[in-house]
Design an enzyme around this catalytic site. Sequence first.
Site, PDB file in Angstrom:
ATOM      1  N   GLU A  43      39.887  55.070  46.470  1.00  0.00           N
ATOM      2  CA  GLU A  43      40.769  54.029  46.983  1.00  0.00           C
ATOM      3  C   GLU A  43      40.356  53.612  48.390  1.00  0.00           C
ATOM      4  O   GLU A  43      39.563  54.292  49.050  1.00  0.00           O
ATOM      5  CB  GLU A  43      42.214  54.520  46.982  1.00  0.00           C
ATOM      6  CG  GLU A  43      42.737  54.761  45.588  1.00  0.00           C
ATOM      7  CD  GLU A  43      44.163  55.264  45.543  1.00  0.00           C
ATOM      8  OE1 GLU A  43      44.718  55.303  44.422  1.00  0.00           O
ATOM      9  OE2 GLU A  43      44.727  55.629  46.589  1.00  0.00           O
ATOM     10  N   CYS A  52      37.483  52.297  40.237  1.00  0.00           N
ATOM     11  CA  CYS A  52      37.969  53.243  39.233  1.00  0.00           C
ATOM     12  C   CYS A  52      36.939  54.324  38.919  1.00  0.00           C
ATOM     13  O   CYS A  52      35.738  54.152  39.156  1.00  0.00           O
ATOM     14  CB  CYS A  52      38.313  52.501  37.944  1.00  0.00           C
ATOM     15  SG  CYS A  52      39.614  51.270  38.134  1.00  0.00           S
ATOM     16  N   GLU A  54      35.903  55.270  35.954  1.00  0.00           N
ATOM     17  CA  GLU A  54      34.956  54.803  34.945  1.00  0.00           C
ATOM     18  C   GLU A  54      33.841  53.989  35.594  1.00  0.00           C
ATOM     19  O   GLU A  54      32.673  54.109  35.227  1.00  0.00           O
ATOM     20  CB  GLU A  54      35.673  53.943  33.888  1.00  0.00           C
ATOM     21  CG  GLU A  54      36.750  54.684  33.119  1.00  0.00           C
ATOM     22  CD  GLU A  54      38.131  54.578  33.748  1.00  0.00           C
ATOM     23  OE1 GLU A  54      39.115  54.681  33.004  1.00  0.00           O
ATOM     24  OE2 GLU A  54      38.249  54.394  34.987  1.00  0.00           O
ATOM     25  N   CYS A  88      38.335  48.199  33.304  1.00  0.00           N
ATOM     26  CA  CYS A  88      37.413  49.243  32.852  1.00  0.00           C
ATOM     27  C   CYS A  88      37.167  49.160  31.351  1.00  0.00           C
ATOM     28  O   CYS A  88      36.060  49.484  30.891  1.00  0.00           O
ATOM     29  CB  CYS A  88      37.919  50.619  33.258  1.00  0.00           C
ATOM     30  SG  CYS A  88      37.644  50.918  35.020  1.00  0.00           S
TER      31      CYS A  88
END
Length: 130
Positions: A43, A52, A54, A88
């Site tokens: 983040e 993310c 992924e 994602c």
Amino acid sequence: MAEDLVTLAIAAMQRAYAPYSNFPVGAALRAQNGAVFSGCNVENAAYPQGWCAETSAIAAMIMAGETRIVEIAVAGGGAGLCTPCGGCRQRLREFASDDLLIHVCGPEGLRRTVTLGELLPLSFGPDNLR
């Protein structure tokens, strides 16, 4: 076969940098050549600048010269299923087919396995542009 991915996704979740949402996520994917790549969410105070788990795993795969995902595990906390977000799902579709196995995990281990086709029906992918 998925046990190693589940273990690695949970380990990646524990390395996540999620001070704003307090929702760490980890992912581990297997490329077509059998190599495994993992990643976590990272983040940023400027929210849209984070990424993310992924995405992190996919980037590692691409850096290694691979372009095909055959299996992935995603681990997140909470009582519900932590499935890949919409973005994602589309990123996974770029490097996998509808039959990609997605192992959805919590801190305790595997919760459910679904396919990308179940999560992203009638998807738009590279084949649409050929």
